[in-house]
Design an enzyme around this catalytic site. Structure first.
Site, PDB file in Angstrom:
ATOM      1  N   ARG A  74       0.809  -1.227   0.000  1.00 33.09           N
ATOM      2  CA  ARG A  74       0.000   0.000   0.000  1.00 33.09           C
ATOM      3  C   ARG A  74       0.838   1.270   0.000  1.00 33.09           C
ATOM      4  NH1 ARG A  74      -2.588  -3.162   3.628  1.00 33.09           N
ATOM      5  NH2 ARG A  74      -4.392  -4.227   2.756  1.00 33.09           N
ATOM      6  N   LYS A 124       1.656  11.319 -11.536  1.00 33.82           N
ATOM      7  CA  LYS A 124       0.792  10.375 -12.255  1.00 33.82           C
ATOM      8  C   LYS A 124       1.582   9.105 -12.529  1.00 33.82           C
ATOM      9  CE  LYS A 124      -1.839  13.189 -15.381  1.00 33.82           C
ATOM     10  NZ  LYS A 124      -2.405  13.118 -16.730  1.00 33.82           N
ATOM     11  N   GLU A 150       7.577  18.693 -26.187  1.00 32.26           N
ATOM     12  CA  GLU A 150       6.942  19.014 -24.901  1.00 32.26           C
ATOM     13  C   GLU A 150       7.541  20.293 -24.313  1.00 32.26           C
ATOM     14  OE1 GLU A 150       4.358  17.299 -23.830  1.00 32.26           O
ATOM     15  OE2 GLU A 150       4.523  15.312 -24.752  1.00 32.26           O
ATOM     16  N   LYS A 175       5.941  22.933 -15.211  1.00 32.34           N
ATOM     17  CA  LYS A 175       5.129  21.757 -14.887  1.00 32.34           C
ATOM     18  C   LYS A 175       4.868  21.709 -13.381  1.00 32.34           C
ATOM     19  CE  LYS A 175       3.505  17.332 -15.328  1.00 32.34           C
ATOM     20  NZ  LYS A 175       3.358  16.098 -16.058  1.00 32.34           N
ATOM     21  N   GLU A 197      -5.860  17.096 -11.581  1.00 30.09           N
ATOM     22  CA  GLU A 197      -6.378  17.348 -12.920  1.00 30.09           C
ATOM     23  C   GLU A 197      -7.844  17.765 -12.932  1.00 30.09           C
ATOM     24  OE1 GLU A 197      -5.806  14.065 -15.661  1.00 30.09           O
ATOM     25  OE2 GLU A 197      -4.455  15.315 -16.819  1.00 30.09           O
ATOM     26  N   ARG A 219      -4.554  21.951 -14.898  1.00 27.52           N
ATOM     27  CA  ARG A 219      -3.643  20.959 -15.465  1.00 27.52           C
ATOM     28  C   ARG A 219      -3.987  20.646 -16.920  1.00 27.52           C
ATOM     29  NH1 ARG A 219      -1.041  16.151 -11.765  1.00 27.52           N
ATOM     30  NH2 ARG A 219       0.235  15.234 -13.395  1.00 27.52           N
ATOM     31  N   ASN A 222      -2.299  19.878 -21.905  1.00 25.80           N
ATOM     32  CA  ASN A 222      -2.713  19.082 -23.070  1.00 25.80           C
ATOM     33  C   ASN A 222      -2.679  19.864 -24.367  1.00 25.80           C
ATOM     34  OD1 ASN A 222      -3.115  16.607 -21.872  1.00 25.80           O
ATOM     35  ND2 ASN A 222      -5.133  17.196 -21.127  1.00 25.80           N
ATOM     36  N   HIS A 251      -2.330  18.061 -27.582  1.00 27.49           N
ATOM     37  CA  HIS A 251      -2.508  16.636 -27.297  1.00 27.49           C
ATOM     38  C   HIS A 251      -3.836  16.066 -27.780  1.00 27.49           C
ATOM     39  CE1 HIS A 251       1.179  17.049 -25.105  1.00 27.49           C
ATOM     40  NE2 HIS A 251       1.149  15.785 -24.693  1.00 27.49           N
ATOM     41  N   HIS A 289      -3.301  12.695 -29.702  1.00 32.31           N
ATOM     42  CA  HIS A 289      -3.874  11.400 -29.325  1.00 32.31           C
ATOM     43  C   HIS A 289      -4.647  10.784 -30.492  1.00 32.31           C
ATOM     44  CE1 HIS A 289      -3.584  12.672 -24.848  1.00 32.31           C
ATOM     45  NE2 HIS A 289      -2.483  12.085 -25.270  1.00 32.31           N
ATOM     46  N   HIS A 336       5.588   9.716 -29.394  1.00 32.08           N
ATOM     47  CA  HIS A 336       4.562  10.612 -28.832  1.00 32.08           C
ATOM     48  C   HIS A 336       4.850  12.099 -29.132  1.00 32.08           C
ATOM     49  CE1 HIS A 336       1.679  12.372 -26.087  1.00 32.08           C
ATOM     50  NE2 HIS A 336       2.652  12.972 -25.438  1.00 32.08           N
TER      51      HIS A 336
END
Ligand SMILES: NC(=O)c1ccc[n+]([C@@H]2O[C@H](COP(=O)([O-])OP(=O)(O)OC[C@H]3O[C@@H](n4cnc5c(N)ncnc54)[C@H](O)[C@@H]3O)[C@@H](O)[C@H]2O)c1
Ligand SMILES: [Zn+2]
Length: 385
Positions: free
Chosen positions: A131, A153, A195, A237, A247, A251, A255, A258, A262, A275
């Site tokens: 945990r 993340k 990025e 960032k 998010e 945040r 994107n 993006h 995507h 990417h």
């Protein structure tokens, strides 16, 4: 809709703090920093055991240096495959089982050494093993240094889609040493620069101008220029995720480019683009969409496109209809209630999310944008070989 109000001065500091509900942490940057990794890590306190998690390829490239920074008798080294296909629950299980066999307990420390794949998998393993055990991120790709290692993340893919299982789990420390980028393949490096450009567009006109003026040096991996843009990107960032860890709003500006990226990745099944290459296309499309919706001044549109082109040649636009690409955007997990959201830049250094862009306008950009962007892109491709 939110506009980024991130106006902030570069601090020039090598230590950047990130706020997180589970505990704030530092991102420490510096060339050659890893040679003193043990010293940085010892500030976190004592651990019952230390486990370095990396991949064969990464360890071959950077392991020797790290071995000196973190004496290996002190730490155990576990290597696993870091192909995107290994970013899976199976790998998390393997890591957890290795940890059990190695006697790792709640007071153990995991150190993730690698790109975004290693960071995401080991991050999720750290979040779930007993945990939650302490985690240090040592990012070794440009993407990982400026993006994935910061913000907490973590997660893995399912056969049904990318990043579908995961957790927000902040590391205790992130160590960013630009020296490790020396061995990074060119395509990975250039993808990471997309990025970096993104941060300039959404939050910092000065970073953007610096990139315009110094892209040649950066592409040559000039250490001073590179360190400057890495540190600045991390500051941005860190600022964004500190204000919006989970998010829920701000945040989203991360994107930028993006939504398009995507869709490009989906329709090509993640095979055609690295990417960052998809993000590069996506940022040029977002600039054009900003123009078409009268949100982005023409001069800024031209500057974004010109800077992205400086990164170098990109794989071409896919041979699929604009409609299919648009449908892929609508199916994206970030579309809410079937509405596609686009992050656009009303002015260089700012970004806002819009959910009322007319479908016809987006489709027009998907249909005609690539033709507009492609011609000069090809000649650039020739120049770079
Ligand atoms: N958690 C987040 O917030 C977040 C953000 C962005 C991306 N990601 C994830 O990150 C992953 C992509 O990460 P990435 O772009 O860092 O690529 P990657 O982890 O796939 O690494 C790319 C390649 O470079 C190799 N490599 C790494 N460091 C090297 C070095 N110093 N020298 C030589 N080779 C090296 C790796 O072995 C790999 O083959 C994706 O799975 C993506 O979903 C996560
Ligand atoms: Zn990205």
């Amino acid at each position: 809709m939110r506009e980024s109000t991130l106006a902030m001065k570069p601090t020039g500091s090598n230590v950047i703090r990130v706020r997180a509900a589970a505990g704030d942490y530092s991102v420490v940057c510096g060339r050659g920093l890893l040679r003193n990794a043990a010293r940085e890590i010892s500030r976190l306190g004592r651990f019952s055991s230390t486990h370095i998690m990396s991949s064969k390829r990464v360890w071959r490239a950077v392991g020797e240096g790290l071995r000196r920074g973190i004496p290996v008798p002190v730490a155990q080294v576990h290597l696993f495959d870091d192909a995107e296909a290994s970013k899976s629950l199976k790998t998390v299980e393997e890591i957890a089982r290795k940890l059990v066999r190695a006697g790792a307990d709640r007071k153990s420390l995991l150190i993730a050494v690698g790109g975004g794949v290693v960071g995401d998998v080991v991050g999720f393993a750290a979040a779930s093993y007993l945990r939650g055990v302490a985690l240090v991120q040592v990012p070794t790709t440009l993407v990982a240094q400026v993006d994935s290692a910061i913000g907490g993340k973590t997660g893995v893919n399912l056969p049904e889609g990318k990043n579908l299982v995961g957790a927000f789990y902040p590391p205790r420390l992130v160590l960013v040493d630009s020296e490790v980028l020396a061995s990074l393949p060119g395509r990975e490096f250039r993808g990471g620069l997309a990025e970096v450009i993104k941060y300039g567009v959404i939050a910092d006109p000065r970073l953007f101008a610096f990139l315009e003026q110094n892209m040649k040096a950066i592409l040559g991996r000039d250490s001073r220029a590179l360190e400057h843009v890495i540190r600045r990107s991390i500051e941005i960032k860190a600022r964004v995720v500190s204000r919006d860890e989970k998010e829920s709003g701000l945040r989203e500006i991360l994107n930028f480019g993006h939504t398009f990226a995507h869709a490009l990745e989906t329709v090509t099944r993640y095979r055609k683009y690295q990417h960052g290459e998809a993000v590069a296309w996506g940022m040029m499309c977002a600039a054009l969409l900003g123009h078409e919706t009268a949100k982005t001044p023409a001069d800024d549109v031209a500057r974004v496109i010109a800077l992205v082109r400086q990164i170098g040649p990109l794989p071409g636009w896919p041979a699929v209809s604009a409609r299919r690409l648009f449908d892929a955007m609508r199916a994206d997990k970030k579309a809410k209630f079937g509405r596609v959201r686009f992050v656009l830049s009303p002015r260089l250094g700012t970004a806002k999310s819009y959910d009322k862009v007319p479908e016809a306008t987006a489709i027009r950009v998907l249909r005609f944008g690539p033709q507009f962007l492609m011609g000069p892109m090809d000649s650039l491709g020739e120049k770079h070989g």
